[in-house]
Design a protein around this motif. Structure first.
Motif, PDB file in Angstrom:
ATOM      1  N   ARG A  26       0.875  -1.112  -0.063  1.00 55.09           N
ATOM      2  CA  ARG A  26      -0.141  -0.007  -0.211  1.00 55.09           C
ATOM      3  C   ARG A  26       0.839   1.339  -0.053  1.00 55.09           C
ATOM      4  NH1 ARG A  26      -4.293   1.732  -2.336  1.00 55.09           N
ATOM      5  NH2 ARG A  26      -5.590   3.243  -1.186  1.00 55.09           N
ATOM      6  N   ILE A  27       1.892   0.976   0.666  1.00 57.75           N
ATOM      7  CA  ILE A  27       2.938   2.467   0.833  1.00 57.75           C
ATOM      8  C   ILE A  27       3.188   2.691  -0.605  1.00 57.75           C
ATOM      9  CG2 ILE A  27       5.172   3.110   1.329  1.00 57.75           C
ATOM     10  CD1 ILE A  27       4.937   1.433   4.025  1.00 57.75           C
ATOM     11  N   GLU A  28       3.618   1.743  -1.431  1.00 59.06           N
ATOM     12  CA  GLU A  28       3.904   2.119  -2.841  1.00 59.06           C
ATOM     13  C   GLU A  28       2.859   2.446  -3.598  1.00 59.06           C
ATOM     14  OE1 GLU A  28       7.415   0.066  -5.278  1.00 59.06           O
ATOM     15  OE2 GLU A  28       5.642  -1.166  -6.023  1.00 59.06           O
ATOM     16  N   ASP A  29       1.832   1.767  -3.593  1.00 57.25           N
ATOM     17  CA  ASP A  29       0.466   2.134  -4.419  1.00 57.25           C
ATOM     18  C   ASP A  29      -0.065   3.587  -4.140  1.00 57.25           C
ATOM     19  OD1 ASP A  29       0.633  -0.368  -5.497  1.00 57.25           O
ATOM     20  OD2 ASP A  29      -1.119  -1.164  -4.014  1.00 57.25           O
ATOM     21  N   LEU A  30       0.349   4.110  -2.754  1.00 57.17           N
ATOM     22  CA  LEU A  30      -0.270   5.441  -2.517  1.00 57.17           C
ATOM     23  C   LEU A  30       0.578   6.449  -2.962  1.00 57.17           C
ATOM     24  CD1 LEU A  30      -1.443   4.723   1.004  1.00 57.17           C
ATOM     25  CD2 LEU A  30      -2.826   5.470  -1.007  1.00 57.17           C
ATOM     26  N   GLY A  31       1.789   6.151  -3.612  1.00 54.87           N
ATOM     27  CA  GLY A  31       2.816   7.138  -4.377  1.00 54.87           C
ATOM     28  C   GLY A  31       3.765   7.635  -3.053  1.00 54.87           C
ATOM     29  N   PHE A  32       4.075   6.860  -1.948  1.00 55.61           N
ATOM     30  CA  PHE A  32       5.240   7.272  -1.150  1.00 55.61           C
ATOM     31  C   PHE A  32       6.502   7.019  -1.742  1.00 55.61           C
ATOM     32  CE2 PHE A  32       1.853   6.882   2.254  1.00 55.61           C
ATOM     33  CZ  PHE A  32       2.018   7.976   2.854  1.00 55.61           C
ATOM     34  N   ASP A  33       7.514   7.852  -1.524  1.00 58.51           N
ATOM     35  CA  ASP A  33       8.784   8.163  -2.206  1.00 58.51           C
ATOM     36  C   ASP A  33       9.814   6.640  -1.711  1.00 58.51           C
ATOM     37  OD1 ASP A  33      11.380   9.143  -3.460  1.00 58.51           O
ATOM     38  OD2 ASP A  33      12.049   9.028  -1.480  1.00 58.51           O
ATOM     39  N   GLY A  34       9.373   6.444  -0.352  1.00 66.90           N
ATOM     40  CA  GLY A  34      10.506   5.351   0.006  1.00 66.90           C
ATOM     41  C   GLY A  34      10.131   4.580   1.330  1.00 66.90           C
ATOM     42  N   ALA A 225      14.445  14.418   6.542  1.00 64.87           N
ATOM     43  CA  ALA A 225      14.147  14.533   7.972  1.00 64.87           C
ATOM     44  C   ALA A 225      13.067  13.435   8.075  1.00 64.87           C
ATOM     45  CB  ALA A 225      13.404  15.948   8.025  1.00 64.87           C
ATOM     46  N   THR A 226      13.239  12.763   9.166  1.00 69.33           N
ATOM     47  CA  THR A 226      12.114  11.631   9.781  1.00 69.33           C
ATOM     48  C   THR A 226      11.197  12.569  10.677  1.00 69.33           C
ATOM     49  OG1 THR A 226      13.256   9.627   9.525  1.00 69.33           O
ATOM     50  CG2 THR A 226      11.708   9.968  11.273  1.00 69.33           C
ATOM     51  N   VAL A 227       9.862  12.596  10.457  1.00 72.13           N
ATOM     52  CA  VAL A 227       8.859  13.647  11.006  1.00 72.13           C
ATOM     53  C   VAL A 227       8.099  12.661  11.731  1.00 72.13           C
ATOM     54  CG1 VAL A 227       7.591  15.526  10.779  1.00 72.13           C
ATOM     55  CG2 VAL A 227       9.976  15.226   9.383  1.00 72.13           C
ATOM     56  N   PRO A 228       7.359  12.899  12.703  1.00 70.35           N
ATOM     57  CA  PRO A 228       6.121  12.250  13.392  1.00 70.35           C
ATOM     58  C   PRO A 228       4.916  13.135  12.482  1.00 70.35           C
ATOM     59  CG  PRO A 228       7.514  12.764  15.072  1.00 70.35           C
ATOM     60  CD  PRO A 228       8.273  13.462  14.008  1.00 70.35           C
ATOM     61  N   VAL A 229       3.963  12.354  12.015  1.00 71.40           N
ATOM     62  CA  VAL A 229       2.860  12.873  11.360  1.00 71.40           C
ATOM     63  C   VAL A 229       1.427  12.063  11.916  1.00 71.40           C
ATOM     64  CG1 VAL A 229       1.512  13.158   9.214  1.00 71.40           C
ATOM     65  CG2 VAL A 229       4.049  13.277   9.309  1.00 71.40           C
ATOM     66  N   VAL A 230       0.657  13.009  12.221  1.00 68.48           N
ATOM     67  CA  VAL A 230      -0.682  12.393  12.801  1.00 68.48           C
ATOM     68  C   VAL A 230      -1.816  13.063  12.352  1.00 68.48           C
ATOM     69  CG1 VAL A 230      -1.939  11.768  14.975  1.00 68.48           C
ATOM     70  CG2 VAL A 230       0.552  11.517  15.064  1.00 68.48           C
ATOM     71  N   VAL A 231      -2.578  12.571  11.557  1.00 67.10           N
ATOM     72  CA  VAL A 231      -3.740  13.199  11.117  1.00 67.10           C
ATOM     73  C   VAL A 231      -4.900  12.870  12.236  1.00 67.10           C
ATOM     74  CG1 VAL A 231      -5.441  13.384   9.239  1.00 67.10           C
ATOM     75  CG2 VAL A 231      -3.053  12.711   8.800  1.00 67.10           C
ATOM     76  N   ASP A 232      -5.406  14.145  12.607  1.00 67.60           N
ATOM     77  CA  ASP A 232      -6.709  13.778  13.536  1.00 67.60           C
ATOM     78  C   ASP A 232      -7.467  15.309  13.769  1.00 67.60           C
ATOM     79  OD1 ASP A 232      -8.060  13.653  16.126  1.00 67.60           O
ATOM     80  OD2 ASP A 232      -7.074  11.958  16.543  1.00 67.60           O
ATOM     81  N   GLY A 233      -8.466  15.312  13.863  1.00 68.25           N
ATOM     82  CA  GLY A 233      -9.171  16.534  13.818  1.00 68.25           C
ATOM     83  C   GLY A 233      -9.253  17.165  15.035  1.00 68.25           C
ATOM     84  N   ASP A 234      -8.421  16.563  16.158  1.00 70.72           N
ATOM     85  CA  ASP A 234      -8.320  17.129  17.392  1.00 70.72           C
ATOM     86  C   ASP A 234      -6.815  17.412  17.572  1.00 70.72           C
ATOM     87  OD1 ASP A 234      -7.819  17.442  20.328  1.00 70.72           O
ATOM     88  OD2 ASP A 234      -9.882  17.276  20.530  1.00 70.72           O
ATOM     89  N   GLY A 329       7.490   6.108  11.707  1.00 68.61           N
ATOM     90  CA  GLY A 329       6.634   5.091  12.081  1.00 68.61           C
ATOM     91  C   GLY A 329       5.860   4.464  10.839  1.00 68.61           C
ATOM     92  N   LEU A 330       5.140   3.482  11.074  1.00 67.35           N
ATOM     93  CA  LEU A 330       3.953   2.967  10.065  1.00 67.35           C
ATOM     94  C   LEU A 330       2.604   3.275  10.486  1.00 67.35           C
ATOM     95  CD1 LEU A 330       3.542   1.470   7.569  1.00 67.35           C
ATOM     96  CD2 LEU A 330       3.677  -0.576   8.813  1.00 67.35           C
ATOM     97  N   PRO A 331       2.036   4.241  10.048  1.00 62.69           N
ATOM     98  CA  PRO A 331       0.729   4.877  10.496  1.00 62.69           C
ATOM     99  C   PRO A 331      -0.277   3.813  10.117  1.00 62.69           C
ATOM    100  CG  PRO A 331       1.908   6.471   8.770  1.00 62.69           C
ATOM    101  CD  PRO A 331       2.623   5.394   8.694  1.00 62.69           C
ATOM    102  N   ASP A 332      -1.120   3.586  11.003  1.00 61.29           N
ATOM    103  CA  ASP A 332      -2.243   2.805  10.897  1.00 61.29           C
ATOM    104  C   ASP A 332      -3.221   3.320   9.607  1.00 61.29           C
ATOM    105  OD1 ASP A 332      -1.548   1.165  12.948  1.00 61.29           O
ATOM    106  OD2 ASP A 332      -2.689   2.274  14.660  1.00 61.29           O
ATOM    107  N   ASP A 333      -3.431   4.845   9.665  1.00 58.41           N
ATOM    108  CA  ASP A 333      -4.207   5.426   8.466  1.00 58.41           C
ATOM    109  C   ASP A 333      -3.181   5.862   7.539  1.00 58.41           C
ATOM    110  OD1 ASP A 333      -2.640   7.089  10.172  1.00 58.41           O
ATOM    111  OD2 ASP A 333      -4.590   8.531  10.477  1.00 58.41           O
ATOM    112  N   LEU A 334      -2.761   5.165   6.729  1.00 59.62           N
ATOM    113  CA  LEU A 334      -1.818   5.165   5.535  1.00 59.62           C
ATOM    114  C   LEU A 334      -2.502   6.116   4.616  1.00 59.62           C
ATOM    115  CD1 LEU A 334       0.418   2.125   4.991  1.00 59.62           C
ATOM    116  CD2 LEU A 334       1.253   4.421   5.007  1.00 59.62           C
ATOM    117  N   ASP A 335      -3.797   5.880   4.335  1.00 64.84           N
ATOM    118  CA  ASP A 335      -4.638   6.888   3.221  1.00 64.84           C
ATOM    119  C   ASP A 335      -4.642   8.071   3.616  1.00 64.84           C
ATOM    120  OD1 ASP A 335      -4.994   3.902   2.766  1.00 64.84           O
ATOM    121  OD2 ASP A 335      -6.194   4.592   1.215  1.00 64.84           O
ATOM    122  N   ALA A 336      -4.990   8.270   5.096  1.00 68.03           N
ATOM    123  CA  ALA A 336      -5.183   9.619   5.539  1.00 68.03           C
ATOM    124  C   ALA A 336      -3.935  10.293   5.490  1.00 68.03           C
ATOM    125  CB  ALA A 336      -5.608   9.498   6.839  1.00 68.03           C
TER     126      ALA A 336
END
Length: 343
Positions: A26-34, A225-234, A329-336
């Motif tokens: 899924r990482i590759e299919d979504l268009g992530f670089d690496g 840069a390795t960066v934490p990313v969390v998509v959440d409305g809050d 990290g490997l996000p649970d919500d890769l699509d988001a």
């Protein structure tokens, strides 16, 4: 979006993440670089990359980072060159000195003078990959052939012809001298806990290294840069997902007085906070250590909140020395995450 985004899976804890094979594809299919991997004192860094190489066709495969004390430089060069062949030239070799606890406690390798050790280590790896002549090295930490033993050692040239003699080598670095070393001898710098507020300081460190490099900055030099990313409305809820990891790095990685992650935040003006987090963490009060980290400090090194906010915040990174990012990290919500960063 003006630069590539990858996923830094990190290392395996207990075992591979759930639905591992599905998520890699899924990482590759979504268009992530690496896809990047790390190692400490559990899972290694090259085996999962080889596994991913067999299940992907496009994404880069990076070590972030391979530990210098874990292998001889020749062994590291062998692994990277072999995987580069098998993946069709997709490997990025990130190297790092680790820290005294892991280097000496796990690998049995003395840690003092890590910059000098790194310089020699990279020099040997580069010789192996270049394959211009049989391998020799006369350094303080690396002597090839070995002057001891039977006396029968002789200079050897790799029997494997590297697919890319210029396979990119990056250094994982946090302190200014380490960053300058990456600019001087490597093909890139892999940053951790990068803050756009420190951009000028990092530019100065890189410039110092490029000034010592014949020809100056090479065109293909890359800063990741390795960066934490969390998509959440809050936003606060998103920050709460990052705080425990930050507390672990600030407080529990390395020893008191020898924690390079802690030092990054201290140099940034958060010395009192970093000391408090470390005190709490080392007393076993891990929840309190995490709670002590203000949301503003989290936002300084992470991209958190609604997708729209993340895209807006990303603008601060795009104007810095950073050329690409790797989601920590490997996000649970890769699509988001893909929709927030790749749209």
């Amino acid at each position: 979006m003006t630069f590539p985004v990858g996923i830094n899976v990190g290392q395996f804890f207990s075992g591979p993440p759930p639905r591992w094979g599905e998520r890699v594809r899924r990482i590759e299919d979504l268009g992530f670089d690496g896809i990047w991997f790390a190692e400490a004192y559990g899972s290694d860094v090259f085996t999962p990359l080889a596994w991913c190489a067999a299940r992907t066709t496009r994404v880069r495969l990076g070590t972030a980072v391979a530990q210098i004390p874990a292998r001889t430089p020749a062994a590291t060069a062998m692994a990277a060159a072999t995987l580069d062949h098998l993946s069709g030239g997709r490997v990025v070799l990130g190297l790092g000195a680790s820290g005294p606890q892991v280097s000496e406690g796990w690998h049995g390798v003395a840690f003092p003078r890590p910059l000098a050790r790194t310089r020699e280590y990279v020099g040997v790896v580069q010789q192996v990959l270049a394959r211009e002549r049989p391998l020799t090295y006369d350094g303080e930490f690396q002597q090839l052939p070995s002057p001891g033993g039977t006396g029968l050692g002789k200079p050897l040239r790799s029997s494997l012809h590297p697919l890319r003699p210029s396979l990119p080598i990056q250094l994982g670095a946090e302190g200014p001298r380490n960053v300058a070393l990456a600019a001087e001898i490597a093909d890139g710098w892999h940053a951790m806990f990068f803050s756009p507020h420190d951009d000028e300081r990092y530019r100065q460190a890189l410039a110092a290294g490029f000034a010592r490099r014949p020809g100056g900055r090479p065109e293909n030099f890359e800063v990741v840069a390795t960066v934490p990313v969390v998509v959440d409305g809050d936003v606060e809820r998103a920050a709460d997902r990052v705080r425990p990891d930050l507390a672990r790095y600030l407080g529990g990685m390395g020893a008191r007085g020898a924690n390079f992650h802690h030092d990054v935040f201290a140099r940034r003006g958060h010395a009192e906070l970093a000391a408090r987090v470390q005190d709490l963490y080392l007393r076993g009060e891990k929840r309190a250590a995490a709670s002590a980290i203000p949301t503003a400090v989290v936002e300084d090194v992470a991209l958190i909140g609604p997708a729209r906010k993340i895209r807006e915040d990303l603008g601060r990174w795009e104007s810095t020395v950073i050329d690409s990012i790797a989601v920590q990290g490997l996000p649970d919500d890769l699509d988001a995450v893909a929709q927030a960063l790749l749209a």
